[in-house]
Scaffold this active site. Structure first.
Site, mmCIF file in Angstrom:
data_model
loop_
_atom_site.group_PDB
_atom_site.id
_atom_site.type_symbol
_atom_site.label_atom_id
_atom_site.label_comp_id
_atom_site.label_asym_id
_atom_site.label_seq_id
_atom_site.Cartn_x
_atom_site.Cartn_y
_atom_site.Cartn_z
ATOM 1 N N ASP A 13 3.627 0.782 12.259
ATOM 2 C CA ASP A 13 2.418 0.191 11.663
ATOM 3 C C ASP A 13 2.187 -1.258 12.102
ATOM 4 O OD1 ASP A 13 1.921 2.552 10.411
ATOM 5 O OD2 ASP A 13 2.720 1.953 8.469
ATOM 6 N N ARG A 35 -4.833 10.036 3.377
ATOM 7 C CA ARG A 35 -3.602 10.720 3.769
ATOM 8 C C ARG A 35 -2.652 10.871 2.590
ATOM 9 N NH1 ARG A 35 -1.645 13.720 7.704
ATOM 10 N NH2 ARG A 35 -3.810 13.346 8.182
ATOM 11 N N ARG A 55 -0.587 14.872 12.598
ATOM 12 C CA ARG A 55 0.332 14.444 11.534
ATOM 13 C C ARG A 55 0.726 15.657 10.689
ATOM 14 N NH1 ARG A 55 -1.985 8.962 8.984
ATOM 15 N NH2 ARG A 55 0.166 8.721 8.323
ATOM 16 N N LYS A 109 0.835 -1.220 0.000
ATOM 17 C CA LYS A 109 0.000 0.000 0.000
ATOM 18 C C LYS A 109 0.864 1.262 0.000
ATOM 19 C CE LYS A 109 -1.836 1.805 3.956
ATOM 20 N NZ LYS A 109 -1.668 3.253 4.115
ATOM 21 N N ASN A 110 1.801 1.328 0.945
ATOM 22 C CA ASN A 110 2.512 2.591 1.096
ATOM 23 C C ASN A 110 3.525 2.845 -0.021
ATOM 24 O OD1 ASN A 110 0.950 3.293 3.228
ATOM 25 N ND2 ASN A 110 2.431 2.697 4.806
ATOM 26 N N ARG A 163 -9.098 0.030 3.863
ATOM 27 C CA ARG A 163 -8.179 0.964 3.209
ATOM 28 C C ARG A 163 -6.871 0.284 2.859
ATOM 29 N NH1 ARG A 163 -6.611 5.564 6.648
ATOM 30 N NH2 ARG A 163 -5.124 5.465 4.978
ATOM 31 N N ILE A 199 2.755 18.396 8.285
ATOM 32 C CA ILE A 199 3.482 18.238 7.017
ATOM 33 C C ILE A 199 4.510 19.368 6.826
ATOM 34 C CG2 ILE A 199 1.730 16.847 5.819
ATOM 35 C CD1 ILE A 199 0.886 19.428 4.357
ATOM 36 N N ASP A 200 4.989 19.888 7.966
ATOM 37 C CA ASP A 200 5.954 20.985 7.885
ATOM 38 C C ASP A 200 7.222 20.585 7.131
ATOM 39 O OD1 ASP A 200 6.075 19.413 10.443
ATOM 40 O OD2 ASP A 200 8.033 20.392 10.533
ATOM 41 N N GLN A 201 7.635 19.335 7.220
ATOM 42 C CA GLN A 201 8.870 18.918 6.529
ATOM 43 C C GLN A 201 8.671 18.818 5.015
ATOM 44 O OE1 GLN A 201 11.907 18.647 8.258
ATOM 45 N NE2 GLN A 201 10.496 19.614 9.711
ATOM 46 N N CYS A 231 -6.051 8.217 8.257
ATOM 47 C CA CYS A 231 -6.063 7.792 9.655
ATOM 48 C C CYS A 231 -5.513 8.902 10.535
ATOM 49 C CB CYS A 231 -5.200 6.535 9.825
ATOM 50 S SG CYS A 231 -5.952 5.051 9.154
HETATM 51 N N1 EPU Z 1 6.487 14.454 10.926
HETATM 52 C C1 EPU Z 1 6.658 15.785 11.191
HETATM 53 N N2 EPU Z 1 6.579 16.661 10.151
HETATM 54 C C2 EPU Z 1 6.342 16.260 8.877
HETATM 55 C C3 EPU Z 1 6.162 14.902 8.620
HETATM 56 C C4 EPU Z 1 6.239 14.007 9.666
HETATM 57 O O1 EPU Z 1 6.871 16.180 12.330
HETATM 58 O O2 EPU Z 1 6.305 17.114 7.984
HETATM 59 C C5 EPU Z 1 6.585 13.485 12.024
HETATM 60 C C6 EPU Z 1 5.282 12.731 12.259
HETATM 61 O O3 EPU Z 1 4.429 13.449 13.133
HETATM 62 C C7 EPU Z 1 5.762 11.431 12.834
HETATM 63 C C8 EPU Z 1 7.102 11.209 12.116
HETATM 64 O O4 EPU Z 1 7.497 12.470 11.624
HETATM 65 O O5 EPU Z 1 6.019 11.592 14.213
HETATM 66 C C9 EPU Z 1 7.048 10.227 10.964
HETATM 67 O O6 EPU Z 1 6.001 10.587 10.060
HETATM 68 P P1 EPU Z 1 6.062 10.192 8.521
HETATM 69 O O7 EPU Z 1 6.063 11.441 7.725
HETATM 70 O O8 EPU Z 1 7.158 9.219 8.298
HETATM 71 O O9 EPU Z 1 4.663 9.473 8.311
HETATM 72 P P2 EPU Z 1 3.702 9.573 7.065
HETATM 73 O O10 EPU Z 1 4.489 9.737 5.820
HETATM 74 O O11 EPU Z 1 2.603 10.539 7.329
HETATM 75 C C10 EPU Z 1 3.782 7.043 6.515
HETATM 76 C C11 EPU Z 1 2.777 5.959 6.315
HETATM 77 C C12 EPU Z 1 2.174 5.578 7.657
HETATM 78 C C13 EPU Z 1 3.263 5.182 8.619
HETATM 79 C C14 EPU Z 1 4.333 6.278 8.719
HETATM 80 C C15 EPU Z 1 5.543 5.874 9.550
HETATM 81 C C16 EPU Z 1 1.939 6.384 4.124
HETATM 82 C C17 EPU Z 1 0.816 6.868 3.275
HETATM 83 N N3 EPU Z 1 1.747 6.421 5.423
HETATM 84 O O12 EPU Z 1 3.064 8.138 7.065
HETATM 85 O O13 EPU Z 1 1.359 4.460 7.369
HETATM 86 O O14 EPU Z 1 2.717 4.980 9.904
HETATM 87 O O15 EPU Z 1 4.806 6.607 7.391
HETATM 88 O O16 EPU Z 1 6.150 4.741 9.006
HETATM 89 O O17 EPU Z 1 2.964 5.943 3.618
HETATM 90 C C18 EPU Z 1 -0.410 2.965 7.725
HETATM 91 O O18 EPU Z 1 -0.069 2.380 6.689
HETATM 92 O O19 EPU Z 1 -1.251 2.500 8.530
HETATM 93 C C19 EPU Z 1 0.184 4.251 8.033
HETATM 94 C C20 EPU Z 1 -0.359 5.089 8.898
#
Ligand code: EPU
Length: 421
Positions: free
Chosen positions: A307, A93, A122, A22-23, A400, A124-126, A117
């Site tokens: 996850d 997401r 969550r 999925k991811n 999902r 997205i500042d980065q 979810c």
């Molecule tokens: N974070 C920030 N700022 C950002 C982005 C992330 O502070 O701009 C923090 C988050 O709050 C978190 C950490 O960095 O504490 C990691 O977040 P990440 O960006 O890696 O997560 P994501 O990209 O939003 C993806 C997966 C998630 C999975 C996470 C961690 C997708 C679509 N989603 O989310 O998958 O939990 O990486 O591995 O790829 C799931 O499949 O159930 C799921 C939630």
């Protein structure tokens, strides 16, 4: 609302074939916006996140066709809009990957903030830090993000992420693939799906190196052309079936996997007492005796994945002694399922980032609610292991990310059915 009815107590036995990741695919589908011509993508899971992304792309004038149950042909050449339908974007997401892909293709994008979810805040500042470094102007409101080329134009840059983020790493890769110059992402995420996206883009003509390490380099190219690509198997779906085999005391051959991607999960399940045998592209998971307590801390890859937190928690609930589970990626993730598991007889104390789980001999069926995708998967596992009947509500979350869940579990001997209310 539909729910699952599970009559628990049957050990899972047999073979299960894991679907595409999925991811990975939720990054690859937006990446097709960067390609001129047709992409043939194999091993695509037919899950609701994928169907929504395809609806979004279709509404933007992309053409696609399912060639068979897991092969998709998609051509986004006709896409003109850089403003995807916000009513669809807010359903998942991963729609935030449209920001990077549209910025990369058109030099601008207007994308609603994503849904999906919400088990934690969550941010997205980065992602935005990356877009700004690449020369974009960013206009952010509570509802959408608008990106456009800044006064000096868009161009490759060096970006050091403040937190290891899967989403930001992928979004920057998407934005930078067609940009002039070289982009370097430092402190990049190393998850298998980052490597898979890089492999997809490189197959279509991109020049990306270092994916899978903490430094990803993207040398911009003028165009990508169509081709064929096979998505990697889903690490978390595989881990979920492995945990289900352990929790139910079963014997399952989990097929179509990359054992290397599962090492962090395999190690922990072995520590619990499961017998695990690795083959080239499958893993056999057997549990005979009782389970031992373990300590697990979730970490970015190659650590134990967040996850899989909820699914391993179910195994811990059935182990001897007190297990400890520390969440270091999303602190609030425990709240999505622990109280539901407790209503089934689990004993969990949460103290900040750590849960202490005192194992019990049995869980008992009751009615529980899935609050996010992986929480829902864990409740299904708990229901399979429990005595009596469990009803899992809110299953749209589970659907999902798990393809043909009922079919796969039924083939393993589970008594599970989907009930429409
Ligand atoms: N974070 C920030 N700022 C950002 C982005 C992330 O502070 O701009 C923090 C988050 O709050 C978190 C950490 O960095 O504490 C990691 O977040 P990440 O960006 O890696 O997560 P994501 O990209 O939003 C993806 C997966 C998630 C999975 C996470 C961690 C997708 C679509 N989603 O989310 O998958 O939990 O990486 O591995 O790829 C799931 O499949 O159930 C799921 C939630």
């Amino acid at each position: 609302m539909a729910k699952y009815e599970i009559i628990g107590g049957n050990p899972l036995n047999g073979q299960v074939v894991i679907s595409g990741a999925k991811n990975a695919v939720v990054g690859i589908l937006p990446a097709t916006l960067l390609v001129q011509g047709k992409c043939r993508i194999e091993n695509v899971p037919n899950i609701s996140d994928v169907r929504i992304l395809l609806d979004i792309l279709r509404s933007m004038n992309a053409q696609f066709e399912w060639v068979d149950h897991s092969t998709l042909e998609i051509d986004t050449t006709g896409v003109k809009s850089c403003e995807p339908d916000s009513s669809l974007v807010t359903k998942l997401r991963a729609s935030y990957y449209l920001m990077g892909a549209l910025l990369g293709r058109f030099g601008k994008a207007h994308v609603a903030l994503p849904g999906g979810c919400n088990f934690a805040s969550r941010p997205i500042d980065q992602h935005i830090k990356g877009f700004l470094a690449l020369g974009a102007d960013v206009d952010e409101t509570d509802e959408y993000i608008e990106l456009s080329a800044g006064a000096d134009g868009l161009q490759g840059a060096r970006i050091s992420l403040d937190v290891v983020s899967v989403g930001a790493t992928i979004n920057i890769m998407l934005a930078a693939t067609l940009m002039p110059g070289q982009t370097i992402i430092e402190n990049a995420a190393k998850e298998p799906h980052i490597v898979d996206l890089a492999n997809f883009l490189n197959t279509m003509g991109a020049r990306i190196t270092g994916a899978g390490t903490d430094t990803v380099k993207i040398r911009g190219v003028k165009a990508l052309k169509g081709g064929t690509y096979t998505v990697i198997p889903d690490q978390i779906e595989a881990g979920t079936y492995m945990a289900a085999a352990v929790a139910t005391g079963g014997d399952v051959l989990v097929q179509n996997v990359i054992p290397k991607h599962l090492e962090c999960i395999t190690t922990r399940l072995r520590e619990m007492g499961a017998k695990i045998t690795e083959f080239d592209d499958s893993i056999r998971v057997q549990r005979e005796g009782s389970l031992r307590r373990i300590t697990v801390k979730t970490m970015p890859y190659p650590g134990f994945p967040t996850d899989m937190q909820a699914q391993i928690c179910v195994c811990m609930s059935l182990a001897n002694g007190i297990s400890r589970l520390t969440e270091s990626v999303y602190e609030t993730r425990f709240f999505g399922y622990c109280s539901e598991l407790e209503s089934m007889g689990a004993n969990i104390q949460i103290n900040g980032k750590t849960a202490s789980i005192t194992g019990t001999d049995k869980l008992f069926g009751t009615t529980v609610r899935a609050n996010d995708l992986r929480a829902g998967a864990a409740l299904v596992i708990a229901g399979l292991a429990a005595e009596g009947t469990t009803y899992v509500e809110n299953i749209h979350y589970v659907e999902r990310g798990y393809e043909r869940l009922i079919e796969k579990l039924t083939a393993l001997g589970a008594q599970i059915r989907r009930i429409e209310d």
